[in-house]
Motif scaffolding. Structure first.
Motif, PDB file in Angstrom:
ATOM      1  N   PHE A   1     -14.635  33.739 -73.849  1.00  0.00           N
ATOM      2  CA  PHE A   1     -15.766  33.398 -72.981  1.00  0.00           C
ATOM      3  C   PHE A   1     -15.807  31.886 -72.732  1.00  0.00           C
ATOM      4  CE2 PHE A   1     -20.086  31.727 -72.755  1.00  0.00           C
ATOM      5  CZ  PHE A   1     -20.491  32.284 -71.559  1.00  0.00           C
ATOM      6  N   CYS A   2     -15.650  31.108 -73.818  1.00  0.00           N
ATOM      7  CA  CYS A   2     -15.688  29.647 -73.665  1.00  0.00           C
ATOM      8  C   CYS A   2     -14.536  29.163 -72.791  1.00  0.00           C
ATOM      9  CB  CYS A   2     -15.603  28.962 -75.024  1.00  0.00           C
ATOM     10  SG  CYS A   2     -17.061  29.235 -76.021  1.00  0.00           S
ATOM     11  N   ALA A   3     -13.372  29.808 -72.924  1.00  0.00           N
ATOM     12  CA  ALA A   3     -12.184  29.331 -72.213  1.00  0.00           C
ATOM     13  C   ALA A   3     -12.229  29.707 -70.737  1.00  0.00           C
ATOM     14  CB  ALA A   3     -10.930  29.903 -72.860  1.00  0.00           C
ATOM     15  N   THR A   4     -12.442  30.991 -70.429  1.00  0.00           N
ATOM     16  CA  THR A   4     -12.299  31.456 -69.045  1.00  0.00           C
ATOM     17  C   THR A   4     -13.546  32.118 -68.499  1.00  0.00           C
ATOM     18  OG1 THR A   4     -11.604  33.664 -69.737  1.00  0.00           O
ATOM     19  CG2 THR A   4      -9.876  32.000 -69.532  1.00  0.00           C
ATOM     20  N   GLY A   5     -14.565  32.293 -69.323  1.00  0.00           N
ATOM     21  CA  GLY A   5     -15.723  33.057 -68.900  1.00  0.00           C
ATOM     22  C   GLY A   5     -15.627  34.495 -69.392  1.00  0.00           C
TER      23      GLY A   5
ATOM     24  N   SER B   1     -18.352  29.961 -57.148  1.00  0.00           N
ATOM     25  CA  SER B   1     -18.045  29.951 -58.579  1.00  0.00           C
ATOM     26  C   SER B   1     -16.711  29.238 -58.827  1.00  0.00           C
ATOM     27  CB  SER B   1     -18.052  31.368 -59.155  1.00  0.00           C
ATOM     28  OG  SER B   1     -17.136  32.184 -58.485  1.00  0.00           O
ATOM     29  N   GLU B   2     -15.796  29.325 -57.859  1.00  0.00           N
ATOM     30  CA  GLU B   2     -14.520  28.609 -58.011  1.00  0.00           C
ATOM     31  C   GLU B   2     -14.775  27.108 -58.026  1.00  0.00           C
ATOM     32  OE1 GLU B   2     -10.652  26.831 -56.381  1.00  0.00           O
ATOM     33  OE2 GLU B   2     -12.661  26.669 -55.598  1.00  0.00           O
ATOM     34  N   ARG B   3     -15.646  26.639 -57.123  1.00  0.00           N
ATOM     35  CA  ARG B   3     -15.904  25.195 -57.084  1.00  0.00           C
ATOM     36  C   ARG B   3     -16.606  24.743 -58.356  1.00  0.00           C
ATOM     37  NH1 ARG B   3     -19.863  21.283 -55.538  1.00  0.00           N
ATOM     38  NH2 ARG B   3     -21.345  22.937 -55.143  1.00  0.00           N
ATOM     39  N   VAL B   4     -17.556  25.554 -58.829  1.00  0.00           N
ATOM     40  CA  VAL B   4     -18.273  25.168 -60.049  1.00  0.00           C
ATOM     41  C   VAL B   4     -17.290  25.064 -61.216  1.00  0.00           C
ATOM     42  CG1 VAL B   4     -19.982  25.925 -61.743  1.00  0.00           C
ATOM     43  CG2 VAL B   4     -20.499  26.076 -59.308  1.00  0.00           C
ATOM     44  N   ALA B   5     -16.364  26.022 -61.318  1.00  0.00           N
ATOM     45  CA  ALA B   5     -15.374  25.977 -62.400  1.00  0.00           C
ATOM     46  C   ALA B   5     -14.488  24.735 -62.248  1.00  0.00           C
ATOM     47  CB  ALA B   5     -14.519  27.245 -62.379  1.00  0.00           C
TER      48      ALA B   5
ATOM     49  N   SER C   1     -17.539  28.591 -66.070  1.00  0.00           N
ATOM     50  CA  SER C   1     -17.051  29.753 -65.332  1.00  0.00           C
ATOM     51  C   SER C   1     -18.188  30.730 -65.062  1.00  0.00           C
ATOM     52  CB  SER C   1     -15.959  30.474 -66.129  1.00  0.00           C
ATOM     53  OG  SER C   1     -15.009  29.548 -66.597  1.00  0.00           O
ATOM     54  N   LEU C   2     -18.785  30.635 -63.882  1.00  0.00           N
ATOM     55  CA  LEU C   2     -19.810  31.606 -63.503  1.00  0.00           C
ATOM     56  C   LEU C   2     -19.141  32.949 -63.256  1.00  0.00           C
ATOM     57  CD1 LEU C   2     -21.897  29.487 -60.977  1.00  0.00           C
ATOM     58  CD2 LEU C   2     -22.397  29.981 -63.360  1.00  0.00           C
ATOM     59  N   PRO C   3     -19.891  34.050 -63.329  1.00  0.00           N
ATOM     60  CA  PRO C   3     -19.292  35.346 -63.014  1.00  0.00           C
ATOM     61  C   PRO C   3     -18.638  35.280 -61.625  1.00  0.00           C
ATOM     62  CG  PRO C   3     -21.480  35.640 -63.936  1.00  0.00           C
ATOM     63  CD  PRO C   3     -21.285  34.159 -63.757  1.00  0.00           C
ATOM     64  N   PRO C   4     -17.335  35.543 -61.529  1.00  0.00           N
ATOM     65  CA  PRO C   4     -16.609  35.288 -60.271  1.00  0.00           C
ATOM     66  C   PRO C   4     -16.769  36.423 -59.268  1.00  0.00           C
ATOM     67  CG  PRO C   4     -15.099  36.065 -61.940  1.00  0.00           C
ATOM     68  CD  PRO C   4     -16.446  36.028 -62.601  1.00  0.00           C
ATOM     69  N   TYR C   5     -17.974  36.903 -59.088  1.00  0.00           N
ATOM     70  CA  TYR C   5     -18.172  38.081 -58.233  1.00  0.00           C
ATOM     71  C   TYR C   5     -19.035  37.787 -57.022  1.00  0.00           C
ATOM     72  CZ  TYR C   5     -16.632  40.127 -62.615  1.00  0.00           C
ATOM     73  OH  TYR C   5     -15.929  40.405 -63.749  1.00  0.00           O
ATOM     74  N   GLU C   6     -19.468  36.532 -56.860  1.00  0.00           N
ATOM     75  CA  GLU C   6     -20.464  36.282 -55.824  1.00  0.00           C
ATOM     76  C   GLU C   6     -19.861  36.367 -54.434  1.00  0.00           C
ATOM     77  OE1 GLU C   6     -18.798  33.953 -57.016  1.00  0.00           O
ATOM     78  OE2 GLU C   6     -18.623  32.357 -55.539  1.00  0.00           O
TER      79      GLU C   6
END
Lengths: 805, 228
Positions: A430-434, B51-55, B61-66
């Motif tokens: 989770f910390c690394a990639t979510g 979410s890609e930009r935030v990461a 890493s926000l949930p990448p589903y938006e």
């Protein structure tokens, strides 16, 4: 007799003080890897913790940091610094003592990192920050001892979990580090000791002489308490009498709102103008500090307060503690009373003031529990994984790490001893990639694995953001309250954002003991004007409500089933006798349900005695079930002992409603969308580092478009329902606000033994629930309809509705 | 501006119809504008790739589903309204890098929606460069008597804009909202991860006249006097 350096012995001798037996015992165990001392306040507990340090440092041979002292309160660290520096100076010991908290200046912090004092006093959050520095090994080189004060308070919170994880890092840096915990009286010292020691090291528990038993009674008043409510306004004249008869009285309330209302009423009745202050966590810091200072100078006869004074400092000459409202938890009551009294050999004196008729029973139960020394407590939960996620990020800030090493460190903390490697790896992922099922933008992951297998931050600059968001304290979103047209003037305090949203200009409410009028919201500050109204229109803002503990609930049930109630005031005894006559008493191994018509609605009262949170959850689950069965539930209200539901149809077959498996299904499906779960998710997401509360340059941009935690929660539920954070959320909610454990405990207790009583009218025991605040409407289509009605009314009122072409 | 009845066609998303500068517009509860006379659907502030930009910028890493969720909702709207033209009113992508790095699956879906439609990308402050996706990219777009641009021009009239992500409250509940007066209409953000600016903020109270309306989005759009 333990040998002490001559400087220390002569200091004690010059004052004709003898060293307490438990202080000797601590000296004798100075080399033990972990020791837990349980001693009453005022018994020289802190000195017992520090004596071995002073003895070891007396030679002046130690270079660098020797002892870390950690307390839950910044103020306590500052207080200990004062109280320790005096004796150390008088003894002529070559020891530098400094504190380091959120209030310490940046310059001073830098200097402390370069040249640490021998004794450093700090808080869990500041320690976590220090552990995150790359030069942590240098800062902590030579560290011998760590003293954790109020360890009982820390052990029950995530701050304690974070502290123990930080300690596991320190222990890796300083293998010889010895641990000392100082604790007030607790129900299960073994559990605290298990958390304090490095797993699986032993931890000896030392019990100091607890001193004389406290003198606690119920306050006798001329007037009978009301049927419901928590204000206890009826007791004001009697309380004022008590204040007059004592030097300094602390008046504790269970919620901030109740403290505000009581303080307001107390002032209206305070004809002698006795100096009385108010102190709670929503008040502005400068206001609180003013009250604290006046207290120390002995200028106040009484302080109306909440738990914010619980871990208080040396409060001078407090000779009476009054608890308004039933203490929901016996342990907290005993600690509260013990804390206030700093005279070691005098018994603490305390009065309980029941706020309503039912609380008379609750107070009686609490008094019996104190007499029997039956402290309540739930088993401590295993270490929460959101805190572990934050700890992994902290470790990464300090430098590259080996996953296996970190796992071993983490499981040396008692709370995480049973953490599996798979659970740890999920947190690391989770910390690394979510840790999402969909692997996206891997090139931007927060932690990456180097060719040598160790983990590090992808971008070292991320450490700034991580450090800015350290900590586990969950503030609800609050807004500052300020007088209008007093730019730069002092804020009066803070109110919850949710409460602020319900205010319309002209509404009046209480804060800091004064009535103010809501004028509007300006740049996230609530603007108010002073208002001379006698009675605030909006009486209250939200405060935490504690649930009555399992043990106390069982005692209450026992009292209700006494053959008579001669030991209770007549008004309460008569009320209970009437209940027995028209219905029956709830009993321990059975579940009483009362069904009756009232004002055109059908009511069902479920006496579960499961505590407020669980009774509330039960209300949500039962009304959902009733909706499915076509019984047309309209709303419910919950108290610590019962849930009262109203609707269109009477309930005739309670076994259809109260089936554990069905209730649990309801929990998974329907409750998942509930606001309670969203709150738990938000908290876990912030601690685990998914939502950053603080970002660099945030102040400048002002309207940083923050994503709402609710939307993240909904998105995860929709696209990644097995995600780690949702798992953590469920775990947290079930044992916290949802408290499903208490429902399961209740169902196990009553089995299928349901007693449904059909009555012609409301029963004496159910009646107070009608007056309870916090009634909940069944949401869904209903709320849309209400919003639409309101919108239409506003349009009509504004005249805009008539603008059609 | 003139409020009229909500239209209630069975298959159509719930909308609130207004007469704005002589044009009948439907403000959809689904956070989009439907202009039937022009067969045009207007959506603002999609912020695809957020979410890609935030990461990329923060490591979080926000949930990448938006992006998927935003496209799901856009697809549903297109299927219901069958517009001949779609106008994306700026900040369609969270930044230019995000525009170039959308996952292939998302790009394919977007291209699928563009097929056979006149597609206009109005440029926003987050995505000043035209996306390499087809359609036409414009700084602003004049359609009939109205001008569509990303950020409201205080001097303009007959204007439709986005940018502010307005939200408004009823009974203590905040929802993304349309704000409009006789000459200006500001759209709520359509993207899934988009915060909101309260209608009481002076940036918004300064733009809209005192008799402005807020139309809260949701299952049914709810018009009310704009909370100030």
């Amino acid at each position: 007799m333990t040998s002490l350096p001559p400087q220390i012995l002569s200091w004690f001798a010059a004052r004709a003080w003898s060293i307490h037996p438990h202080q000797h015992a601590m000296l004798a165990r100075k080399d033990a890897p972990a020791t837990l001392l349980i001693a009453p306040t005022g018994g020289g507990k802190t000195m017992a913790g520090f004596l071995p340090t002073l003895a070891e440092l007396a030679t002046g041979n130690h270079a660098g940091l020797h002892t870390l002292y950690v307390s839950p309160l910044k103020a306590l660290a500052a207080d200990i610094k004062r109280n320790l520096t005096g004796p150390v100076t008088e003894m002529g010991l070559p020891i530098r003592i400094e504190d380091r908290t959120g209030d310490t200046s940046a310059t001073r912090k830098r200097r402390q990192r370069a040249d640490p004092p021998q004794i450093l006093l700090t808080t869990p959050e500041s320690l976590a920050l220090m552990v995150s520095y790359e030069d942590a090994p240098r800062i902590f080189r030579g560290l011998q001892r760590i003293i954790i004060d109020e360890v009982h308070a820390l052990a029950e919170s995530k701050r304690g979990d974070q502290l123990m994880l930080a300690l596991s890092r320190l222990q890796a840096l300083c293998p010889d580090l010895r641990r000392v915990g100082l604790s007030a009286t607790v129900d299960d010292p073994q559990a605290i000791a298990h958390r304090l020691a490095r797993h699986p090291d032993p931890c000896e528990i030392l019990l100091a002489d607890p001193g004389p038993a406290p003198d606690i009674r119920m306050l006798e008043t001329q007037e009978a308490p009301p049927w419901a409510g928590g204000g206890a306004a009826y007791s004001i004249p009697a309380v004022l009498d008590q204040i007059r008869q004592h030097n300094t009285t602390l008046i504790f309330h269970n919620t901030r709102a109740q403290a505000e209302i009581f303080f307001h009423n107390l002032w209206l009745a305070n004809e002698d103008s006795l100096p009385i202050g108010i102190h709670h966590g929503s008040l502005d810091r400068t206001q609180r500090e003013r009250v604290e200072a006046a207290m120390v100078r002995g200028e106040l006869r009484a302080v109306v307060c909440t738990g914010s004074l619980d871990l208080g400092i040396d409060w001078g000459d407090v000779d009476l503690v009054i608890q308004i409202g039933a203490p929901k938890n016996v342990k907290r009551l005993v600690q509260r009373i013990g804390r206030a009294n700093h005279r070691y050999n005098a018994p603490s004196k305390a009065l309980l003031v029941p706020a309503n008729r039912f609380e008379v029973v609750e107070c009686r139960a609490a008094l019996e529990a104190v007499r029997d020394n039956d402290l309540d407590g739930d088993p401590l939960p295993t270490g929460p994984r959101d805190v572990l996620c934050q700890h992994i990020l902290i470790a990464a800030c300090a430098g590259p790490f080996e996953a296996t090493d970190l796992y071993q460190e983490v499981t040396s903390a008692g709370a995480y001893a049973s953490l599996s490697r798979a659970e740890f790896d999920a947190c690391l992922a989770f910390c690394a990639t979510g840790g999402y099922a969909l692997r996206a933008y891997d090139q931007w992951q927060r932690l990456l694995q180097r060719p040598d297998g160790r983990w590090q931050l992808r971008d070292p600059r991320a450490s700034t953001r991580i450090r800015m968001n350290l900590g586990t304290i969950q503030d609800t979103d609050t807004l500052k309250v300020r007088l209008k047209r007093s730019r730069g003037g002092k804020p009066l305090g803070e109110i919850e954002e949710g409460f602020a949203a319900t205010l319309t200009p002209g509404d009046t409410f209480l804060i800091g003991g004064q009535i103010v009028r809501y004028e509007g919201l300006r740049e996230m500050t609530v603007e108010v004007t002073r208002n001379a109204a006698k009675k605030p229109k909006v009486a209250t803002f939200n405060g935490t409500k504690f649930a009555t503990s399992t043990q106390l609930s069982a005692r209450i049930l026992r009292i209700l089933n006494q053959p008579d109630w001669d030991d209770l005031p007549p008004h309460t005894a008569e009320w209970l006798a009437l209940q027995r006559e028209v219905s029956q008493m709830p009993r321990h191994g059975r579940l009483l349900l009362e069904s009756f018509p009232h004002e055109g609605r059908e009511y069902l009262c479920v006496f579960g005695f499961a505590g407020r949170n669980a009774q509330q959850t039960l209300g949500l689950l039962l009304t959902k079930r009733m909706e499915d069965l076509g019984l047309g539930p309209l709303g419910f209200v919950a108290s610590d002992y019962a849930t009262l539901i109203w609707g269109l149809e009477p309930v005739t077959a309670p076994q259809d409603l109260l089936d554990l498996a069905t209730l649990r299904d309801g929990l998974d499906g329907w409750l998942a969308g509930n606001a309670v779960m969203k709150r738990a998710f938000r908290s876990a997401a912030i601690i685990a580092g998914l939502i950053e509360r603080n970002t660099p340059g945030q102040r400048k941009s002002g309207r940083q478009a923050s994503f709402s935690a609710d939307i993240l929660y909904d998105t995860l539920r929709k696209y990644d329902p097995d995600h780690l954070l949702l798992d953590i959320t469920r775990e947290e909610a079930l044992r916290g606000l949802v408290d499903f454990g208490r429902i399961e405990e209740m169902m196990a207790r009553v089995g299928t033994r349901l007693d449904l009583r059909r009555l012609t009218r409301i029963s004496p025991l159910a009646a107070p629930l009608l007056l309870e605040v916090g009634k909940i409407q069944i949401k869904g289509a209903g709320i849309e309809r209400l919003m639409a009605q309101e919108a239409a009314a506003l349009m009509a009122a504004s005249g805009l509705a008539g603008l059609s072409q | 501006m003139s409020p009229a009845r909500p239209h209630d066609r069975q298959d159509a998303p719930a909308g609130f119809d207004v007469l704005f500068c002589g044009e009948r517009l439907s403000l959809l509860g689904a956070r989009a504008l439907w202009w039937a006379a022009q067969s045009t659907l207007v959506v603002s502030d999609l912020h695809l790739g957020k979410s890609e930009r935030v990461a990329r910028c923060t490591g979080v890493s926000l949930p990448p589903y938006e992006t998927r969720d935003t496209l799901d909702r856009l697809e549903t709207l297109i299927a219901a309204q069958r517009p001949a033209r779609i106008v994306c009113l700026g900040d369609s992508f969270d930044d230019d890098h995000a525009a170039r790095n959308l996952p292939l699956s998302d790009l394919d879906r977007l291209r699928g929606m563009m097929v056979g439609r006149h597609w206009v990308w109005v440029e926003g402050n987050h995505d000043p460069s035209p996306p390499n996706l087809g359609g036409i990219a414009l700084a602003e777009f004049a359609l009939g008597p109205l001008t569509l641009r990303h950020i409201a021009d205080p001097a303009a009239t007959g204007e439709i804009s986005g940018h502010y992500h307005p939200k408004a409250s009823l009974r203590g509940q905040f929802r993304p909202a349309f704000l409009l007066d006789r000459t200006r209409l500001i759209l709520p953000a359509f993207g899934t991860y988009t915060g909101g600016l309260r209608s009481t903020d002076k940036a918004l109270t300064g733009l809209l006249q005192s008799d402005a309306l807020a139309v809260l989005t949701g299952p049914r759009p709810l018009p009310c006097p704009m909370p100030r």
